[in-house]
Design an enzyme around this catalytic site. Structure first.
Site, PDB file in Angstrom:
ATOM      1  N   ARG A 192       1.172  -1.451   0.283  1.00 20.35           N
ATOM      2  CA  ARG A 192      -0.115   0.015  -0.199  1.00 20.35           C
ATOM      3  C   ARG A 192       1.016   0.685  -0.474  1.00 20.35           C
ATOM      4  O   ARG A 192       2.356   1.405   0.553  1.00 20.35           O
ATOM      5  CB  ARG A 192      -0.894   0.069   1.493  1.00 20.35           C
ATOM      6  CG  ARG A 192      -1.804   1.502   1.204  1.00 20.35           C
ATOM      7  CD  ARG A 192      -2.301   1.720   2.482  1.00 20.35           C
ATOM      8  NE  ARG A 192      -3.309   2.772   2.780  1.00 20.35           N
ATOM      9  CZ  ARG A 192      -3.854   3.081   3.459  1.00 20.35           C
ATOM     10  NH1 ARG A 192      -3.970   2.365   4.608  1.00 20.35           N
ATOM     11  NH2 ARG A 192      -5.018   4.118   3.385  1.00 20.35           N
ATOM     12  N   HIS A 193       0.638   2.375  -0.392  1.00 15.29           N
ATOM     13  CA  HIS A 193       1.014   3.443  -0.605  1.00 15.29           C
ATOM     14  C   HIS A 193       1.261   3.991   0.684  1.00 15.29           C
ATOM     15  O   HIS A 193       0.502   3.461   1.791  1.00 15.29           O
ATOM     16  CB  HIS A 193       0.468   4.839  -1.918  1.00 15.29           C
ATOM     17  CG  HIS A 193      -1.261   4.726  -1.307  1.00 15.29           C
ATOM     18  ND1 HIS A 193      -1.050   6.251  -0.312  1.00 15.29           N
ATOM     19  CD2 HIS A 193      -2.200   4.245  -1.916  1.00 15.29           C
ATOM     20  CE1 HIS A 193      -2.717   5.889  -0.115  1.00 15.29           C
ATOM     21  NE2 HIS A 193      -3.362   4.594  -0.869  1.00 15.29           N
ATOM     22  N   ARG A 245       0.189   8.618  -5.495  1.00 11.43           N
ATOM     23  CA  ARG A 245       0.775   8.730  -4.337  1.00 11.43           C
ATOM     24  C   ARG A 245       1.021   7.015  -4.468  1.00 11.43           C
ATOM     25  O   ARG A 245       1.976   6.232  -3.978  1.00 11.43           O
ATOM     26  CB  ARG A 245      -0.808   8.504  -3.640  1.00 11.43           C
ATOM     27  CG  ARG A 245      -1.780   7.764  -3.783  1.00 11.43           C
ATOM     28  CD  ARG A 245      -3.021   8.305  -2.562  1.00 11.43           C
ATOM     29  NE  ARG A 245      -4.604   7.448  -2.524  1.00 11.43           N
ATOM     30  CZ  ARG A 245      -5.171   7.861  -3.384  1.00 11.43           C
ATOM     31  NH1 ARG A 245      -4.882   8.925  -4.452  1.00 11.43           N
ATOM     32  NH2 ARG A 245      -6.494   6.877  -3.793  1.00 11.43           N
ATOM     33  N   GLU A 285      -7.349   3.103  -7.244  1.00 11.36           N
ATOM     34  CA  GLU A 285      -8.488   2.988  -6.353  1.00 11.36           C
ATOM     35  C   GLU A 285      -9.788   2.810  -6.482  1.00 11.36           C
ATOM     36  O   GLU A 285     -10.632   2.402  -7.703  1.00 11.36           O
ATOM     37  CB  GLU A 285      -7.539   4.000  -5.221  1.00 11.36           C
ATOM     38  CG  GLU A 285      -8.699   3.721  -3.337  1.00 11.36           C
ATOM     39  CD  GLU A 285      -8.638   2.149  -2.783  1.00 11.36           C
ATOM     40  OE1 GLU A 285      -8.724   1.196  -3.054  1.00 11.36           O
ATOM     41  OE2 GLU A 285      -8.543   2.784  -1.964  1.00 11.36           O
ATOM     42  N   HIS A 330      -3.499   0.112  -4.112  1.00 11.98           N
ATOM     43  CA  HIS A 330      -4.322   1.077  -2.507  1.00 11.98           C
ATOM     44  C   HIS A 330      -5.401   0.300  -1.661  1.00 11.98           C
ATOM     45  O   HIS A 330      -4.802  -1.015  -2.377  1.00 11.98           O
ATOM     46  CB  HIS A 330      -5.079   1.408  -3.173  1.00 11.98           C
ATOM     47  CG  HIS A 330      -4.438   3.084  -4.070  1.00 11.98           C
ATOM     48  ND1 HIS A 330      -4.271   3.521  -4.156  1.00 11.98           N
ATOM     49  CD2 HIS A 330      -4.349   1.868  -5.693  1.00 11.98           C
ATOM     50  CE1 HIS A 330      -3.555   4.604  -5.441  1.00 11.98           C
ATOM     51  NE2 HIS A 330      -3.998   3.712  -5.959  1.00 11.98           N
TER      52      HIS A 330
END
Length: 216
Positions: free
Chosen positions: A15-16, A65, A89, A151
């Site tokens: 995940r970012h 991101r 996302e 995401h």
């Protein structure tokens, strides 16, 4: 599942890092929010750890991101980043930009079922992201290590898809913290085993009397 030959592939679902909207508890969805300073630092730290897994391929959501998070690992490993739009996302529809409190107050019925008005369903996200993951894995050699920067909701639902979990138990799999990751190991039959979840350190070998699978 594809007709690829089973091997010892691994997939790291990453995940970012943190964004300002994460801190404010705002639903981000497909809105293109950048990492904040903390998020950039998280990505750099995580990249140094993940480089020790000797990744062979790196794919990311094109939202900045996630793309910036992936770029931190690219800088350490020299791997090129491939971007896949199917890794973005969940589309949050009317919820994007709203805080959790605002969503609860304005959309109580939709909040109860976690279905954003005008957005994607969980099943749609699971299929979209899961298919993207399968596509990336099919390009790996039998001992390849794929890192996917994406995401929270996208990765959790995509993971459920490729693990073959039925929709009624998807909520039992917890989410990923900012810049944490999960690791999937390929099994002898070509399926997947969840090796680590929501980790921030490198996975350790599991020594136990449970069913052993050396390829996982």
């Amino acid at each position: 599942m594809s007709d690829r030959q089973p091997g010892k592939r691994r997939v790291v679902l990453w995940r970012h890092g943190q964004t300002a909207w994460n801190v404010e508890n705002r639903f981000q969805g497909k809105t293109d929010i950048p990492l904040d300073d903390t998020g950039l630092q998280q990505a750099e730290r995580a990249a140094r750890l993940l480089a020790a897994l000797s990744p062979t391929a790196l794919v990311a959501s094109p939202l900045q991101r996630a793309a910036a998070t992936a770029q931190a690992l690219a800088g350490v490993t020299g791997l090129p980043v491939q971007h896949d739009r199917d890794l973005v996302e969940r589309d949050g529809g009317a919820w994007e930009g709203l805080t959790g409190k605002e969503i609860r107050e304005r959309y109580p019925a939709e909040y109860a079922t976690w279905q954003p008005p005008g957005g994607e369903t969980s099943a749609q996200v699971a299929k979209r992201v899961g298919t993207a993951l399968e596509r990336a894995v099919d390009a790996l050699p039998p001992t390849g290590v794929l890192v996917v920067a994406s995401h929270g909701a996208a990765l959790r639902l995509g993971m459920c898809h490729i693990l073959g979990f039925p929709e009624e138990i998807w909520e039992r799999l917890g989410g990923l913290s900012n810049c944490s990751w999960s690791v999937l190991g390929e099994m002898r039959d070509g399926g997947w085993r969840l090796v680590e979840h929501n980790a921030g350190t490198l996975p350790e070998p599991v020594m136990s009397d449970d069913s052993d699978d050396s390829s996982a």
